[in-house]
Design a protein around this motif. Sequence first.
Motif, PDB file in Angstrom:
ATOM      1  N   GLU A  67       0.813  -1.226   0.000  1.00 27.31           N
ATOM      2  CA  GLU A  67       0.000   0.000   0.000  1.00 27.31           C
ATOM      3  C   GLU A  67       0.843   1.272   0.000  1.00 27.31           C
ATOM      4  O   GLU A  67       0.426   2.295  -0.549  1.00 27.31           O
ATOM      5  N   LYS A  68       2.026   1.218   0.604  1.00 27.59           N
ATOM      6  CA  LYS A  68       2.864   2.417   0.690  1.00 27.59           C
ATOM      7  C   LYS A  68       3.653   2.667  -0.598  1.00 27.59           C
ATOM      8  O   LYS A  68       4.142   3.775  -0.805  1.00 27.59           O
ATOM      9  N   ARG A  69       3.768   1.644  -1.424  1.00 27.07           N
ATOM     10  CA  ARG A  69       4.585   1.792  -2.642  1.00 27.07           C
ATOM     11  C   ARG A  69       3.753   1.831  -3.921  1.00 27.07           C
ATOM     12  O   ARG A  69       4.240   2.270  -4.966  1.00 27.07           O
ATOM     13  N   ILE A  70       2.505   1.363  -3.847  1.00 28.95           N
ATOM     14  CA  ILE A  70       1.628   1.404  -5.022  1.00 28.95           C
ATOM     15  C   ILE A  70       0.325   2.097  -4.632  1.00 28.95           C
ATOM     16  O   ILE A  70      -0.414   1.602  -3.774  1.00 28.95           O
ATOM     17  N   GLN A  71       0.064   3.224  -5.216  1.00 30.51           N
ATOM     18  CA  GLN A  71      -1.221   3.894  -4.987  1.00 30.51           C
ATOM     19  C   GLN A  71      -2.133   3.658  -6.178  1.00 30.51           C
ATOM     20  O   GLN A  71      -1.671   3.398  -7.296  1.00 30.51           O
ATOM     21  N   THR A  72      -3.434   3.718  -5.943  1.00 33.76           N
ATOM     22  CA  THR A  72      -4.407   3.556  -7.029  1.00 33.76           C
ATOM     23  C   THR A  72      -5.062   4.897  -7.318  1.00 33.76           C
ATOM     24  O   THR A  72      -5.170   5.757  -6.427  1.00 33.76           O
ATOM     25  N   ARG A  73      -5.497   5.039  -8.548  1.00 28.35           N
ATOM     26  CA  ARG A  73      -6.092   6.308  -8.942  1.00 28.35           C
ATOM     27  C   ARG A  73      -7.126   6.071 -10.049  1.00 28.35           C
ATOM     28  O   ARG A  73      -6.814   5.473 -11.082  1.00 28.35           O
ATOM     29  N   LEU A  74      -8.363   6.534  -9.812  1.00 26.99           N
ATOM     30  CA  LEU A  74      -9.418   6.457 -10.825  1.00 26.99           C
ATOM     31  C   LEU A  74      -9.134   7.526 -11.876  1.00 26.99           C
ATOM     32  O   LEU A  74      -9.111   8.716 -11.571  1.00 26.99           O
ATOM     33  N   SER A  75      -8.882   7.085 -13.103  1.00 23.24           N
ATOM     34  CA  SER A  75      -8.442   8.046 -14.109  1.00 23.24           C
ATOM     35  C   SER A  75      -8.766   7.544 -15.511  1.00 23.24           C
ATOM     36  O   SER A  75      -8.592   6.354 -15.812  1.00 23.24           O
ATOM     37  N   ASP A  76      -9.220   8.450 -16.349  1.00 20.71           N
ATOM     38  CA  ASP A  76      -9.401   8.181 -17.772  1.00 20.71           C
ATOM     39  C   ASP A  76      -8.049   8.418 -18.448  1.00 20.71           C
ATOM     40  O   ASP A  76      -7.638   9.554 -18.670  1.00 20.71           O
ATOM     41  N   GLY A  77      -7.338   7.335 -18.719  1.00 25.10           N
ATOM     42  CA  GLY A  77      -6.003   7.478 -19.300  1.00 25.10           C
ATOM     43  C   GLY A  77      -5.061   8.192 -18.357  1.00 25.10           C
ATOM     44  O   GLY A  77      -4.950   7.855 -17.175  1.00 25.10           O
ATOM     45  N   LEU A  78      -4.407   9.228 -18.876  1.00 31.23           N
ATOM     46  CA  LEU A  78      -3.429   9.986 -18.092  1.00 31.23           C
ATOM     47  C   LEU A  78      -4.037  11.221 -17.425  1.00 31.23           C
ATOM     48  O   LEU A  78      -3.302  12.042 -16.874  1.00 31.23           O
ATOM     49  N   GLN A  79      -5.346  11.339 -17.453  1.00 28.32           N
ATOM     50  CA  GLN A  79      -5.990  12.586 -17.011  1.00 28.32           C
ATOM     51  C   GLN A  79      -5.628  12.961 -15.580  1.00 28.32           C
ATOM     52  O   GLN A  79      -5.469  14.141 -15.259  1.00 28.32           O
ATOM     53  N   LYS A  80      -5.512  11.982 -14.687  1.00 22.58           N
ATOM     54  CA  LYS A  80      -5.257  12.281 -13.277  1.00 22.58           C
ATOM     55  C   LYS A  80      -3.783  12.135 -12.886  1.00 22.58           C
ATOM     56  O   LYS A  80      -3.460  12.079 -11.708  1.00 22.58           O
ATOM     57  N   LEU A  81      -2.921  12.097 -13.893  1.00 20.97           N
ATOM     58  CA  LEU A  81      -1.489  12.036 -13.618  1.00 20.97           C
ATOM     59  C   LEU A  81      -0.867  13.391 -13.896  1.00 20.97           C
ATOM     60  O   LEU A  81      -1.062  13.964 -14.966  1.00 20.97           O
TER      61      LEU A  81
END
Length: 235
Positions: A67-81
């Motif tokens: 959990e500390k090294r991999i975070q999750t993110r709801l994103s359409d493609g690269l939109q939330k990066l």
Amino acid sequence: MMELSKRLQAVADMVTPGMRLADIGTDHAYIPIYLVEQNVIPEAIAMDINKGPLERAEEHIREYGFEKRIQTRLSDGLQKLEAGEADAMIAAGMGGALVIKILEDRSDVAKRLKELILQPQSELAKVRVYLLENGYQIVGENMVLEDRKYYPMMKVLPCQEEDAAIYAPEELEYGRWLLRDANPVLKQFLEREIQINEGIIESLNVQQTERAKCRQDEILKKNTEIRQVLEKYFK
């Protein structure tokens, strides 16, 4: 210990050690988990447009204690990066048109990456043309056969526009590095294409229509082109 399918293992093997990874369309987060577990990468962002796959990814990440090294993110493609948040991205298991859209929609982010690992399921030539026309260079390719399906993939780096390579038609269609390396899986794919096309030609023979004749001529021409590629690169 995470074990990957042949297709996903081939993708994971293309990631340069030490990269902070953004995995687009992560699904179960298998690749980020594997790469963190093997200490290939320090951290990752597992991203997906759908909540269901992202929840499955979170379950697997917790199961492995990352959990500390991999975070999750709801994103359409690269939109939330955000630009600079990752060094590398993976986009695997999606159509070529979607791969292009992902890169085009956030080109500001994509161009800041050090490398892109792409595994389009379709329209490979269009993807290659897009990359070459938009400031990327393809520096490596691989192709694997899994469950009777062929999976080509490529490693891509941003480059200066003037460094864009000029590709021959067969290199756009089948991959410069796959051809230069005489990739045995590509050879098998091309031989299979000839067999499939010959079956189609036989079925068209009985139709005796102008449309069938035109289609037959197209396929005969395609087979001639494939045979020329096999003769040139797979002697």
